[in-house]
Design a protein around this motif. Structure first.
Motif, mmCIF file in Angstrom:
data_model
loop_
_atom_site.group_PDB
_atom_site.id
_atom_site.type_symbol
_atom_site.label_atom_id
_atom_site.label_comp_id
_atom_site.label_asym_id
_atom_site.label_seq_id
_atom_site.Cartn_x
_atom_site.Cartn_y
_atom_site.Cartn_z
ATOM 1 N N GLN A 74 -6.683 -25.766 -69.975
ATOM 2 C CA GLN A 74 -5.898 -26.858 -69.409
ATOM 3 C C GLN A 74 -4.539 -26.975 -70.104
ATOM 4 O OE1 GLN A 74 -7.884 -30.671 -69.382
ATOM 5 N NE2 GLN A 74 -6.044 -31.778 -68.767
ATOM 6 N N LEU A 75 -4.553 -26.835 -71.436
ATOM 7 C CA LEU A 75 -3.292 -26.898 -72.187
ATOM 8 C C LEU A 75 -2.366 -25.754 -71.781
ATOM 9 C CD1 LEU A 75 -1.398 -27.911 -74.386
ATOM 10 C CD2 LEU A 75 -2.785 -26.650 -76.070
ATOM 11 N N ILE A 76 -2.918 -24.549 -71.655
ATOM 12 C CA ILE A 76 -2.103 -23.393 -71.264
ATOM 13 C C ILE A 76 -1.517 -23.597 -69.874
ATOM 14 C CG2 ILE A 76 -2.192 -20.934 -70.655
ATOM 15 C CD1 ILE A 76 -4.184 -20.571 -72.971
ATOM 16 N N GLU A 78 -0.789 -26.416 -68.462
ATOM 17 C CA GLU A 78 0.287 -27.407 -68.574
ATOM 18 C C GLU A 78 1.564 -26.753 -69.104
ATOM 19 O OE1 GLU A 78 -1.311 -30.411 -71.100
ATOM 20 O OE2 GLU A 78 -2.716 -31.192 -69.591
ATOM 21 N N LEU A 79 1.415 -25.866 -70.070
ATOM 22 C CA LEU A 79 2.576 -25.190 -70.646
ATOM 23 C C LEU A 79 3.159 -24.179 -69.662
ATOM 24 C CD1 LEU A 79 1.299 -24.597 -74.305
ATOM 25 C CD2 LEU A 79 2.757 -26.446 -73.457
ATOM 26 N N ASN A 80 2.289 -23.519 -68.902
ATOM 27 C CA ASN A 80 2.758 -22.598 -67.861
ATOM 28 C C ASN A 80 3.645 -23.327 -66.849
ATOM 29 O OD1 ASN A 80 1.511 -20.233 -68.771
ATOM 30 N ND2 ASN A 80 -0.332 -20.541 -67.536
ATOM 31 N N SER A 81 3.250 -24.560 -66.520
ATOM 32 C CA SER A 81 3.943 -25.328 -65.486
ATOM 33 C C SER A 81 5.171 -26.061 -66.002
ATOM 34 C CB SER A 81 2.980 -26.351 -64.862
ATOM 35 O OG SER A 81 1.842 -25.707 -64.315
ATOM 36 N N ASP A 105 -5.126 -13.906 -70.877
ATOM 37 C CA ASP A 105 -4.768 -13.540 -69.506
ATOM 38 C C ASP A 105 -4.250 -14.732 -68.710
ATOM 39 O OD1 ASP A 105 -5.515 -10.968 -70.014
ATOM 40 O OD2 ASP A 105 -7.303 -10.962 -68.756
ATOM 41 N N SER A 106 -4.597 -15.949 -69.146
ATOM 42 C CA SER A 106 -4.189 -17.141 -68.401
ATOM 43 C C SER A 106 -2.756 -17.560 -68.709
ATOM 44 C CB SER A 106 -5.144 -18.305 -68.693
ATOM 45 O OG SER A 106 -4.975 -18.789 -70.022
ATOM 46 N N ILE A 107 -2.146 -16.971 -69.748
ATOM 47 C CA ILE A 107 -0.749 -17.268 -70.065
ATOM 48 C C ILE A 107 0.145 -16.566 -69.050
ATOM 49 C CG2 ILE A 107 1.090 -16.973 -71.769
ATOM 50 C CD1 ILE A 107 -1.063 -17.121 -73.952
#
Length: 279
Positions: A74-76, A78-81, A105-107
């Motif tokens: 979830q944190l990643i 949020e940072l992606n967005s 991989d989610s970054i």
């Protein structure tokens, strides 16, 4: 006596180049630290200080050791967005309950400053990199700054991790070295290391390489950085090897500072690409 390959001096030079970039204060790097690993905490602290020195925004997200994967995902996301975030670094190693591969991989690949995303890794191995992984990139700059010729040389890389060994071998190949990769299953390791014109040791095994393991006159790059009895220790027994090598990196003060400087450089590069700034 060997030339001491001082990463600190070259890192300062790279930091000065980054600090002079006109948009540096608009760029933000976010680091996620999970757990209480001493080495990881030290690295993150050093990265934060380096970012501050060049004028880059730096945010550290410190999470407890028992954090669930879903919380980190979830944190990643949020940072992606978040359009203000230009780089995301998930500090390794992670606690055992977490799936590092899935989280990395989610970054988003345009914020993947460590080059772990398959898209970025694939482009790098094909010789079309957005950026190169930080440690291999720093090592190549170290060699170039000391005018150490790579073309046609036999480079031996000890270690095959995704963070150092594999990309280091690929980058040396792209620089026209002839490359051999060794690892924990390699039989008669010394037979290979003694052939190396350039030996890069990234095995995570303190004191693995001694004077009998290198060819006289070899360039020795020690990527090891483990705390042994409270002291940061490399994979190379420096006192033994330094009189035999032509050039060698110390630990600390060799590869480490350039890894951090390269991380900041990667963040600037991705920010420029993603935001459409002129390079």
């Amino acid at each position: 006596m060997a030339i001491i390959l001082d990463g600190k001096t070259i890192a300062k030079k790279l930091e000065a180049e980054l600090a002079a970039y006109s948009r540096i204060r608009e760029i933000r790097l976010d680091v996620i630290l999970v757990g209480d690993n001493l080495a990881s905490a030290t690295y993150v602290r050093n990265k934060h200080r380096a970012a501050e020195r060049v004028g880059m925004q730096s945010v550290i997200h410190t999470l407890p050791v028992h954090t669930k994967s879903e919380e980190i995902e979830q944190l990643i996301e949020e940072l992606n967005s978040n359009e203000e975030v230009d780089g995301i670094l998930l500090q390794l190693p992670l606690p055992e309950q977490l799936n590092s591969e899935k989280l990395l991989d989610s970054i988003h690949p345009m914020k993947d400053v460590d080059v772990f995303h398959p898209e970025n890794a694939g482009l790098a191995y094909l010789g079309r990199p957005r950026i190169w992984p930080c440690t291999p990139s720093g090592i190549l700059r170290l060699l170039h700054e000391h005018e150490i010729d790579i073309v046609g040389k036999h480079a031996v890389v000890v270690g095959r991790s995704n963070i150092v060994g594999k990309p280091m071998a690929a980058l040396l190949q792209h620089a026209n070295a002839t490359v051999t990769v060794c690892h924990r299953m390699t039989k008669r390791l010394q037979d290979f290391t003694r052939q190396a014109d350039i030996l890069v040791v990234a095995a995570g095994s303190p004191g693995l390489i001694g004077k009998d393991d290198i060819k006289p006159g070899a360039v020795v790059i020690d990527v090891g950085s483990e705390f042994v009895n409270g002291k940061l220790t490399g994979d190379v027994r420096f006192a033994e090897v330094e009189p035999i090598a032509s050039a060698i990196t110390p630990v600390p003060g060799g590869v480490g500072p350039l890894t951090i400087a390269s991380l900041l450089s990667n963040t600037v590069r991705l920010a420029s690409l993603r935001r459409g700034w002129a390079n």
